[in-house]
Design a protein around this motif. Structure first.
Motif, short mmCIF file in Angstrom:
data_model
loop_
_atom_site.label_atom_id
_atom_site.label_comp_id
_atom_site.label_asym_id
_atom_site.label_seq_id
_atom_site.Cartn_x
_atom_site.Cartn_y
_atom_site.Cartn_z
N ASP A 187 -4.10 -16.47 41.23
CA ASP A 187 -3.54 -16.06 39.95
C ASP A 187 -2.41 -15.08 40.23
OD1 ASP A 187 -5.28 -17.49 38.32
OD2 ASP A 187 -6.79 -15.92 38.44
N VAL A 188 -1.28 -15.30 39.59
CA VAL A 188 -0.12 -14.43 39.77
C VAL A 188 0.08 -13.66 38.48
CG1 VAL A 188 2.33 -14.35 40.26
CG2 VAL A 188 0.91 -16.04 41.40
N ALA A 189 0.21 -12.35 38.59
CA ALA A 189 0.41 -11.51 37.42
C ALA A 189 1.83 -10.98 37.40
CB ALA A 189 -0.57 -10.34 37.46
N ASP A 190 2.45 -11.01 36.25
CA ASP A 190 3.80 -10.48 36.06
C ASP A 190 3.65 -9.14 35.36
OD1 ASP A 190 6.35 -9.79 35.22
OD2 ASP A 190 6.88 -11.85 34.72
N ARG A 191 3.77 -8.07 36.11
CA ARG A 191 3.53 -6.73 35.57
C ARG A 191 4.52 -6.38 34.46
NH1 ARG A 191 4.31 -0.97 37.60
NH2 ARG A 191 2.64 0.10 36.53
N ALA A 192 5.79 -6.74 34.63
CA ALA A 192 6.81 -6.43 33.62
C ALA A 192 6.48 -7.12 32.30
CB ALA A 192 8.19 -6.82 34.11
N ALA A 193 6.07 -8.38 32.36
CA ALA A 193 5.73 -9.11 31.14
C ALA A 193 4.48 -8.52 30.49
CB ALA A 193 5.52 -10.59 31.45
N LEU A 205 3.41 -5.39 30.64
CA LEU A 205 3.77 -4.13 30.01
C LEU A 205 4.52 -4.36 28.71
CD1 LEU A 205 4.87 -2.02 33.11
CD2 LEU A 205 2.84 -1.67 31.69
N ALA A 206 5.42 -5.34 28.69
CA ALA A 206 6.17 -5.63 27.48
C ALA A 206 5.25 -6.12 26.37
CB ALA A 206 7.25 -6.68 27.77
N LEU A 207 4.28 -6.96 26.71
CA LEU A 207 3.35 -7.46 25.70
C LEU A 207 2.49 -6.33 25.14
CD1 LEU A 207 2.17 -10.81 27.30
CD2 LEU A 207 3.57 -10.51 25.26
N ARG A 208 2.10 -5.39 25.98
CA ARG A 208 1.32 -4.25 25.51
C ARG A 208 2.11 -3.40 24.54
NH1 ARG A 208 -0.96 -1.09 30.34
NH2 ARG A 208 -0.75 -3.02 31.45
N ARG A 209 3.42 -3.36 24.72
CA ARG A 209 4.27 -2.57 23.83
C ARG A 209 4.74 -3.37 22.62
NH1 ARG A 209 7.51 -0.65 28.98
NH2 ARG A 209 6.19 1.06 29.63
N ARG A 244 6.63 -6.09 22.71
CA ARG A 244 7.98 -6.65 22.92
C ARG A 244 7.86 -7.95 23.69
NH1 ARG A 244 10.30 -1.09 25.37
NH2 ARG A 244 10.22 0.13 23.48
N PRO A 245 8.84 -8.84 23.53
CA PRO A 245 8.81 -10.08 24.32
C PRO A 245 9.00 -9.76 25.81
CG PRO A 245 10.82 -9.94 23.02
CD PRO A 245 9.96 -8.77 22.63
N GLY A 246 8.38 -10.57 26.66
CA GLY A 246 8.53 -10.41 28.11
C GLY A 246 9.92 -10.80 28.55
N PRO A 247 10.24 -10.52 29.82
CA PRO A 247 11.58 -10.82 30.34
C PRO A 247 12.01 -12.28 30.18
CG PRO A 247 10.32 -9.54 31.92
CD PRO A 247 9.38 -9.92 30.81
N ASP A 248 11.05 -13.20 30.30
CA ASP A 248 11.41 -14.62 30.18
C ASP A 248 11.43 -15.10 28.73
OD1 ASP A 248 8.70 -14.25 29.93
OD2 ASP A 248 8.21 -16.18 30.83
N GLN A 249 11.10 -14.24 27.77
CA GLN A 249 11.07 -14.63 26.36
C GLN A 249 12.22 -14.03 25.55
OE1 GLN A 249 7.24 -13.06 25.55
NE2 GLN A 249 6.17 -14.95 26.08
N ARG A 250 13.06 -13.24 26.17
CA ARG A 250 14.16 -12.61 25.44
C ARG A 250 15.30 -13.58 25.21
NH1 ARG A 250 13.70 -7.62 29.25
NH2 ARG A 250 11.99 -6.55 28.24
N ARG A 251 15.88 -13.49 24.04
CA ARG A 251 17.05 -14.34 23.74
C ARG A 251 18.30 -13.70 24.30
NH1 ARG A 251 16.00 -16.33 17.60
NH2 ARG A 251 14.05 -17.35 18.05
N GLN A 252 19.22 -14.56 24.71
CA GLN A 252 20.46 -14.06 25.30
C GLN A 252 21.62 -14.33 24.39
OE1 GLN A 252 21.02 -14.72 29.35
NE2 GLN A 252 18.90 -14.35 29.86
#
Length: 66
Positions: free
Chosen positions: A44-50, A52-56, A58-66
């Protein structure tokens, strides 16, 4: 695991004995102590940045619109 791998790799500095294989654009196996010895049954691979964003709320890094 099927044998049709598309790539393999290891640590950038090659000091470690852990290798991985790629299949269909994803990591398929982890090998130790060499590329011929698959050693992990489940990974299992965990994405710490994603996480943390979900806990706050906010969308994770791969879910942000550009």
């Amino acid at each position: 695991m099927p044998a049709d791998k598309t790539g393999f790799g290891t640590a950038r500095d090659r000091a470690g004995d852990v290798w991985f294989t790629l299949q269909g654009g994803r990591m398929s196996e982890v090998c130790y102590p060499d590329l011929s010895t698959p050693s992990v049954r489940l990974l299992d691979v965990a994405d710490r940045a994603a996480a943390l964003a979900l806990r706050r709320g906010r969308p994770g890094p791969d879910q942000r619109r550009q």
